[in-house]
Design an enzyme around this catalytic site. Structure first.
Site, short mmCIF file in Angstrom:
data_model
loop_
_atom_site.label_atom_id
_atom_site.label_comp_id
_atom_site.label_asym_id
_atom_site.label_seq_id
_atom_site.Cartn_x
_atom_site.Cartn_y
_atom_site.Cartn_z
N MET A 174 7.38 -1.09 -4.89
CA MET A 174 8.63 -0.97 -4.16
C MET A 174 8.32 -0.62 -2.71
SD MET A 174 11.55 1.40 -5.89
CE MET A 174 10.91 2.92 -5.27
N ASP A 199 -6.93 -11.71 -11.40
CA ASP A 199 -5.77 -11.22 -10.71
C ASP A 199 -4.91 -12.45 -10.39
OD1 ASP A 199 -4.32 -9.61 -8.77
OD2 ASP A 199 -5.44 -10.78 -7.31
N ASP A 235 -8.87 -10.01 -5.48
CA ASP A 235 -8.92 -10.06 -4.02
C ASP A 235 -8.35 -8.81 -3.36
OD1 ASP A 235 -6.26 -10.48 -4.68
OD2 ASP A 235 -5.90 -11.70 -2.90
N THR A 269 4.15 1.99 -7.13
CA THR A 269 5.61 2.09 -7.17
C THR A 269 6.23 0.70 -7.26
OG1 THR A 269 5.78 1.99 -4.77
CG2 THR A 269 5.59 4.16 -5.75
N1 LIG Z 1 6.04 -5.90 0.16
C1 LIG Z 1 6.61 -5.59 -0.99
N2 LIG Z 1 7.67 -4.78 -1.04
C2 LIG Z 1 8.23 -4.47 -2.21
N3 LIG Z 1 7.83 -4.93 -3.39
C3 LIG Z 1 6.78 -5.73 -3.41
C4 LIG Z 1 6.12 -6.11 -2.23
N4 LIG Z 1 5.09 -6.93 -2.56
C5 LIG Z 1 5.13 -7.03 -3.90
N5 LIG Z 1 6.14 -6.32 -4.43
C6 LIG Z 1 6.50 -6.16 -5.82
O1 LIG Z 1 5.48 -5.39 -6.49
C7 LIG Z 1 4.92 -6.12 -7.56
C8 LIG Z 1 3.47 -5.79 -7.68
O2 LIG Z 1 2.75 -6.29 -6.56
P1 LIG Z 1 1.20 -6.41 -6.56
O3 LIG Z 1 0.80 -7.10 -5.33
O4 LIG Z 1 0.56 -5.13 -6.92
O5 LIG Z 1 0.93 -7.27 -7.84
P2 LIG Z 1 1.01 -8.83 -7.96
O6 LIG Z 1 2.19 -9.30 -7.25
O7 LIG Z 1 0.95 -9.19 -9.37
O8 LIG Z 1 -0.31 -9.27 -7.28
P3 LIG Z 1 -1.71 -9.32 -8.02
O9 LIG Z 1 -1.59 -10.40 -9.05
O10 LIG Z 1 -2.58 -9.71 -6.89
O11 LIG Z 1 -2.00 -7.99 -8.60
C9 LIG Z 1 5.19 -7.56 -7.22
O12 LIG Z 1 5.23 -8.35 -8.35
C10 LIG Z 1 6.55 -7.48 -6.53
O13 LIG Z 1 7.58 -7.45 -7.47
MG LIG Z 2 -4.02 -10.12 -5.54
#
Ligand SMILES: Nc1ncnc2c1ncn2[C@@H]1O[C@H](COP(=O)(O)OP(=O)(O)OP(=O)(O)O)[C@@H](O)[C@H]1O
Ligand SMILES: [Mg+2]
Ligand SMILES: [K+]
Length: 683
Positions: A382, A306, A519, A380
């Site tokens: 979002m 991840d 995580d 989403t």
């Molecule tokens: N608090 C938030 N509000 C709105 N959009 C968010 C928020 N946090 C993250 N995002 C958007 O959603 C996307 C997906 O987030 P998510 O945490 O699932 O995956 P990630 O950022 O790749 O983390 P990981 O690698 O741990 O999966 C992010 O890349 C970001 O664009």
């Molecule tokens: Mg993560």
């Protein structure tokens, strides 16, 4: 990062003494029955003991020889027990140290909406209770932070003295009972009942209380049991041969022959090898809940990681508001702030902080706002708010565009939005688009930092033949930038939790063994599906539950050590099995001529070892058979050396050392013992 092994040395006297006591206690047949070879040995030793008593009472000739054989048979059993007891003892010492940290704390259980609390003893806490933990307090139980941020001293569990940040909302919200809050105050919802906390499970684990035989171990045990049965028949047929030749072989000699031929060496060390493997992991700050996972780690082909919180530090912070043409920075900041007021993720909170720092925006907390809040979800991608007729959203750029199109005004996507987002992504940052009523106002730059020293470590994994794939919910450009910086082999972007799971299933369908490091709660299904699921200790409770290992240092490259330890475990078991079976050749040459020389003088050509007397030959073989167990305990506990490189080369080397060594060493050993035995006149 781990400071490396932190356990007692191999033969600490503090461990040896209780291990000796344990060795006798383990003579209980109910304990021995778990190990077929050793159980048979014990039965045979009992028979030999009965024969010995009969001979002593009857005043038979040559009782001295029988007595010595009997003594060495029991010694063989004790040595085997000792090997296991030493292996277990190291875990017990660590469990005791952990138990001392499990002090009786008094918890501040919150009563209602206000901050009123009652004091209760920690063991009385129920799952679902909410407790207040303030600076200086010990966290009374495992839980999830539902409000606040705090620095926590987790050294009791991780051995790492640097404090860590734990906060509500994101993937770092889990706290562990027995750790201590250093600053600030948090509200924690208890997630584990007393007695089944992380610390309790950790104690049970290092103590070996929950250790179960792995499928590999069971298979090997069946093989060893099979060999033992074959030798029962082989040895049982000898009297008729002797009879035919007009001689007789005593029961004690038959027993001695049988014991030297059955695979006692590996039988004695098998369990110690498994325990030592788990223990080695613990010393690298990795807790494995299943031995099967440790073995699978030895053969891992693909490692999925991840991104956020695993490869990167995971506290993505807003660093800039970048509006599109025609929108002021302040306008964007205000919209982003509104969309984040009730967003409890680190990303959301950092936006509120930045808006206050850069534009002095404050006031209007969520409570006074007449608004409907839309929480963030990994599906989403979002989050946002519906406030006084305005629909404000922030999230992944593609997600926001889709949302805008859903509102029917998607054609108005400003041309510079994508350019700004791309610039951020190319630097490895996460662009968050902000929209009001479907109109994109601009982009928030979220910055995250790749954990230190990761590149070199991934290169090492490549050398071990493991392909690393980063999977992330983030966009492809950010993913590519982080992938390049971290040095992973491949990446999958815009992955939903289902996509992560699907990728693992696909790899497994190709016959690959898959490890996964993660995580977040969104990683939990993937962690559960992977053959080796390593949860970061900093992660959520769901992630730590789902995996079969927890890395207390939250270092995804720890997989290098996990794989090395897994390989070492498999190699050690293989090497000692080879050694044990190869040993038989020499014992065969020592005992068979000695037994039959009297009635088949032609066998003298087989008597290559020219041992002093038939009796000293048999006794020497039995003594060697016992001593080799003790001699191999350090190797069983430390494991054979593993260096990354071709599997074929390693196999060749080990066959040479342990196969050939297994044949040669007993020739020398038995001859040497024979010289001593005959010199001191024991036989
Ligand atoms: N608090 C938030 N509000 C709105 N959009 C968010 C928020 N946090 C993250 N995002 C958007 O959603 C996307 C997906 O987030 P998510 O945490 O699932 O995956 P990630 O950022 O790749 O983390 P990981 O690698 O741990 O999966 C992010 O890349 C970001 O664009
Ligand atoms: Mg993560
Ligand atoms: K043997």
């Amino acid at each position: 990062m781990s400071s490396g092994p932190r356990a007692a040395s191999l033969f600490d006297p503090a461990l040896i003494k209780p291990a000796i006591v344990e060795s006798f206690r383990k003579l209980d047949p109910r304990v021995q029955i778990r190990n077929p070879v050793m159980f048979v040995l014990e039965m045979v030793a009992l028979v030999a003991t009965v024969l010995m008593v009969r001979d002593i009472v009857g005043g038979a000739k040559g009782v001295g020889f029988t007595v010595q054989i009997v003594i060495w048979l029991w010694a063989t059993l004790l040595f085997a027990n000792f090997a296991e007891a030493v292996a277990e003892g190291r875990g017990k010492a660590q469990a005791d140290a952990l138990r001392r940290t499990r002090t009786e704390t008094v918890a501040k259980r919150l009563l209602g909406v206000s901050d009123m609390f009652e004091q209760v003893r920690a063991p009385e806490l129920q799952v679902g209770d909410v407790v207040l933990v303030e600076a200086g307090d010990t966290i009374p139980g495992d839980g999830e932070i539902i409000e606040g941020v705090a620095t926590v001293d987790e050294s009791a569990i991780t051995g790492e003295s640097a404090p860590v940040i734990r906060e509500a909302g994101g993937d770092r919200s889990a706290v562990t009972g027995g750790t201590r809050v250093l600053s600030d105050r948090i509200k924690v919802k208890v997630t584990a009942a007393a007695g089944s906390s992380f610390l309790d499970r950790m104690i049970a684990l290092v103590e070996g209380a929950v250790r179960q035989k792995t499928p590999n171990e069971i298979a090997l045990n069946i093989l060893l049991a099979g060999l033992t049965i074959i030798f029962i028949f082989a040895v049982a047929s000898i009297p008729s041969f002797a009879d035919y030749a007009g001689g007789a072989v005593s029961a004690v000699v038959l027993i001695a022959l049988f014991v030297t031929l059955i695979p006692t060496t590996i039988g004695a060390l098998l369990s110690a090898i498994g325990i030592a493997g788990m223990d080695r992991l613990v010393r690298f700050n990795v807790l494995a809940t299943s031995g099967r996972a440790v073995e699978a780690a030895g053969d891992v082909d693909t490692l999925l990681l991840d991104k956020t919180g695993t490869i990167t530090l995971g506290n993505r912070q807003a660093t800039a508001f970048l509006p599109v043409r025609g929108i002021t920075e302040r306008e964007l900041a205000e919209a982003a702030r509104l969309a984040s007021l009730a967003d409890d993720t680190p990303e959301g909170r950092s936006i509120v902080v930045l808006a206050k720092e850069k534009h002095g925006l404050r006031g209007m907390e969520m409570g006074e706002l007449k608004a409907r809040f839309v929480p963030f979800s990994a599906n989403t991608r979002m989050s946002g708010v519906d406030h006084e007729g305005a629909v404000i959203r922030k999230g992944a750029v593609e997600a926001i565009i889709e949302h805008a199109q859903g509102l029917g005004i998607g054609k108005m996507i400003p041309p510079d939005a994508e350019r700004i987002a791309n610039d951020i992504a190319r630097q490895g940052g996460t662009p968050l688009a902000v929209s009001r009523n479907g109109q994109i106002l601009g982009i928030v730059h979220l910055k995250d930092i790749v954990k230190g020293g990761i590149r070199e470590r991934f290169a090492e994994l490549r050398k071990m033949g493991i392909r690393t794939v980063m999977i992330t919910g983030d966009n492809a450009v950010t993913a590519a930038a982080i992938a390049a910086e971290a040095g992973v082999d491949d990446f999958l972007a815009q992955a939903t939790p289902e996509a992560k799971l699907k990728l693992i299933r696909e790899e497994q369908a190709k016959g690959k063994l898959v490890a996964m490091c993660g995580d977040g709660t969104n990683d939990a299904p993937a962690l559960a599906q992977a053959d080796v699921g390593v949860a970061m200790h900093t992660g959520t409770a769901a992630a730590r539950e789902a995996g079969n290992m927890v890395d207390l240092d939250s270092d995804p490259t720890k997989l290098i050590e996990i794989v090395a330890i897994g390989k070492q475990l498999l190699m050690t078991r293989g090497a000692l099995t080879t050694f044990s079976i190869a040993n038989d050749v020499a014992k065969y040459f020592a005992i068979i001529p000695a037994m039959f020389l009297a009635f088949y003088p032609q066998l003298d050509t087989l008597n290559v070892m020219s041992l002093a007397t038939p009796q000293s030959a048999i006794l020497s073989a039995i003594i060697f058979n016992a001593l080799i167990i003790i001699a191999l305990v350090p190797l069983a506990l430390r494991g054979v050396r593993y260096t990354p490189g071709g599997a074929a080369a390693l196999l060749r080397r080990n066959l040479l050392i342990y196969g050939l060594g297994g044949i040669i060493v007993p020739f020398i050993g038995i001859k040497a013992i024979d010289l001593v035995v005959s010199a001191v006149g024991l036989a």
